[in-house]
Design a protein around this motif. Sequence first.
Motif, short mmCIF file in Angstrom:
data_model
loop_
_atom_site.label_atom_id
_atom_site.label_comp_id
_atom_site.label_asym_id
_atom_site.label_seq_id
_atom_site.Cartn_x
_atom_site.Cartn_y
_atom_site.Cartn_z
N THR A 31 0.84 -1.21 0.00
CA THR A 31 0.00 0.00 0.00
C THR A 31 0.87 1.24 0.00
O THR A 31 0.62 2.19 -0.75
CB THR A 31 -0.93 0.00 1.23
OG1 THR A 31 -1.75 -1.17 1.19
CG2 THR A 31 -1.80 1.23 1.27
N THR A 32 1.90 1.23 0.83
CA THR A 32 2.82 2.37 0.92
C THR A 32 3.56 2.55 -0.40
O THR A 32 3.71 3.68 -0.88
CB THR A 32 3.81 2.17 2.08
OG1 THR A 32 3.07 1.95 3.29
CG2 THR A 32 4.72 3.37 2.24
N ALA A 33 4.00 1.46 -1.01
CA ALA A 33 4.71 1.53 -2.29
C ALA A 33 3.81 2.13 -3.38
O ALA A 33 4.26 2.99 -4.16
CB ALA A 33 5.19 0.14 -2.72
N LEU A 34 2.56 1.70 -3.43
CA LEU A 34 1.62 2.24 -4.42
C LEU A 34 1.37 3.72 -4.18
O LEU A 34 1.36 4.52 -5.12
CB LEU A 34 0.31 1.46 -4.36
CG LEU A 34 -0.74 1.85 -5.39
CD1 LEU A 34 -0.23 1.64 -6.81
CD2 LEU A 34 -2.02 1.04 -5.17
N TYR A 35 1.21 4.11 -2.92
CA TYR A 35 1.01 5.52 -2.59
C TYR A 35 2.22 6.35 -3.01
O TYR A 35 2.07 7.42 -3.61
CB TYR A 35 0.75 5.67 -1.08
CG TYR A 35 0.48 7.09 -0.66
CD1 TYR A 35 -0.79 7.63 -0.77
CD2 TYR A 35 1.51 7.89 -0.16
CE1 TYR A 35 -1.02 8.96 -0.41
CE2 TYR A 35 1.29 9.19 0.21
CZ TYR A 35 0.01 9.73 0.09
OH TYR A 35 -0.22 11.04 0.45
N LEU A 36 3.42 5.86 -2.70
CA LEU A 36 4.64 6.57 -3.08
C LEU A 36 4.75 6.71 -4.59
O LEU A 36 5.11 7.79 -5.10
CB LEU A 36 5.88 5.85 -2.54
CG LEU A 36 6.12 5.91 -1.05
CD1 LEU A 36 7.28 5.03 -0.66
CD2 LEU A 36 6.37 7.34 -0.61
N GLN A 37 4.45 5.64 -5.30
CA GLN A 37 4.51 5.66 -6.76
C GLN A 37 3.61 6.77 -7.32
O GLN A 37 4.02 7.53 -8.19
CB GLN A 37 4.09 4.30 -7.31
CG GLN A 37 4.15 4.19 -8.81
CD GLN A 37 3.66 2.82 -9.29
OE1 GLN A 37 3.34 1.94 -8.50
NE2 GLN A 37 3.61 2.67 -10.59
N ARG A 38 2.41 6.87 -6.79
CA ARG A 38 1.46 7.89 -7.26
C ARG A 38 1.92 9.30 -6.88
O ARG A 38 1.78 10.23 -7.68
CB ARG A 38 0.07 7.61 -6.70
CG ARG A 38 -0.55 6.38 -7.34
CD ARG A 38 -1.93 6.11 -6.80
NE ARG A 38 -2.50 4.95 -7.48
CZ ARG A 38 -3.52 4.27 -7.03
NH1 ARG A 38 -4.10 4.62 -5.90
NH2 ARG A 38 -3.98 3.23 -7.69
N MET A 39 2.44 9.46 -5.67
CA MET A 39 2.92 10.78 -5.23
C MET A 39 4.11 11.24 -6.06
O MET A 39 4.19 12.41 -6.44
CB MET A 39 3.31 10.73 -3.74
CG MET A 39 2.14 10.59 -2.79
SD MET A 39 1.04 12.00 -2.81
CE MET A 39 2.07 13.26 -2.13
N ILE A 40 5.02 10.33 -6.35
CA ILE A 40 6.21 10.68 -7.15
C ILE A 40 5.80 11.01 -8.57
O ILE A 40 6.27 11.99 -9.16
CB ILE A 40 7.25 9.54 -7.10
CG1 ILE A 40 7.80 9.40 -5.67
CG2 ILE A 40 8.37 9.79 -8.10
CD1 ILE A 40 8.59 8.13 -5.42
N ALA A 41 4.88 10.22 -9.15
CA ALA A 41 4.42 10.47 -10.51
C ALA A 41 3.73 11.83 -10.64
O ALA A 41 3.77 12.46 -11.70
CB ALA A 41 3.47 9.36 -10.95
N ALA A 42 3.13 12.30 -9.56
CA ALA A 42 2.44 13.59 -9.58
C ALA A 42 3.40 14.77 -9.64
O ALA A 42 3.03 15.85 -10.09
CB ALA A 42 1.53 13.72 -8.36
N VAL A 43 4.65 14.58 -9.20
CA VAL A 43 5.61 15.70 -9.16
C VAL A 43 6.79 15.54 -10.11
O VAL A 43 7.52 16.49 -10.35
CB VAL A 43 6.14 15.93 -7.73
CG1 VAL A 43 5.02 16.31 -6.80
CG2 VAL A 43 6.92 14.74 -7.22
N SER A 44 6.99 14.32 -10.63
CA SER A 44 8.17 14.08 -11.46
C SER A 44 7.93 12.89 -12.39
O SER A 44 7.09 12.04 -12.12
CB SER A 44 9.37 13.80 -10.56
OG SER A 44 10.51 13.47 -11.32
N ASP A 45 8.71 12.84 -13.46
CA ASP A 45 8.60 11.71 -14.39
C ASP A 45 9.81 10.76 -14.25
O ASP A 45 10.16 10.05 -15.18
CB ASP A 45 8.45 12.19 -15.83
CG ASP A 45 9.64 13.02 -16.29
OD1 ASP A 45 10.48 13.38 -15.44
OD2 ASP A 45 9.72 13.31 -17.49
N ILE A 46 10.43 10.76 -13.06
CA ILE A 46 11.58 9.89 -12.85
C ILE A 46 11.14 8.43 -12.78
O ILE A 46 9.98 8.12 -12.56
CB ILE A 46 12.37 10.28 -11.58
CG1 ILE A 46 11.50 10.11 -10.33
CG2 ILE A 46 12.93 11.67 -11.68
CD1 ILE A 46 12.27 10.25 -9.05
#
Length: 196
Positions: free
Chosen positions: A148-163
């Motif tokens: 759950t945490t990994a999925l949340y992080l993935q979405r948060m990172i995608a919202a601010v960067s395309d890394i």
Amino acid sequence: MNAIDELTESFSRLPGIGKKSAGRLVNFILKADTSYVKKFALQLNTLQEKIKPCSVCGTWTEDDPCPICTDTMRDRSIICVVEQPQDVSTIESSHEFNGLFHVLGGVIAPLEGIGPDQLNIKQLIKRITEEKVSEVIIATNPTVEGDTTALYLQRMIAAVSDIKVTRLASGLPVGGDLEYADKLTLARSFRGRTEV
């Protein structure tokens, strides 16, 4: 309750230490050299004064920032995200990763009242946006909360960067036997299979 019982009780509160093991530790200390016991007590007494979380990555350290964050030979473009400070030591002992770390301080666990705001996620997003990061490796444990945490992080990172965002592979351990693998481990192994 006498001093032996009190110390046994204190030791038994440590993770992985039951009443019997706690009793053995107390008996060992009673028989040990006095100078060793005094040194051990001093180390315990000053541990929380000497060791603090790194202000950059969150791992335990005496020096702030920690030796990993200040090491100029490390690949500063990759950040490995872990749940707890002890996970940094575990990954470091493999000698397979030469980037930087970020300690979340736990995982999202709504049943325990832990949401994203209780974790070091904002600090991670700040590092990603301010530093030249090209990849974030999510190394949370393969549990429901870790996923759950990994999925949340993935979405948060995608919202601010395309890394690039990756997750550690999980599946069958080396030397493992299919007969003893649980269904979830087998399912992860099939999903994470690689070409040979």
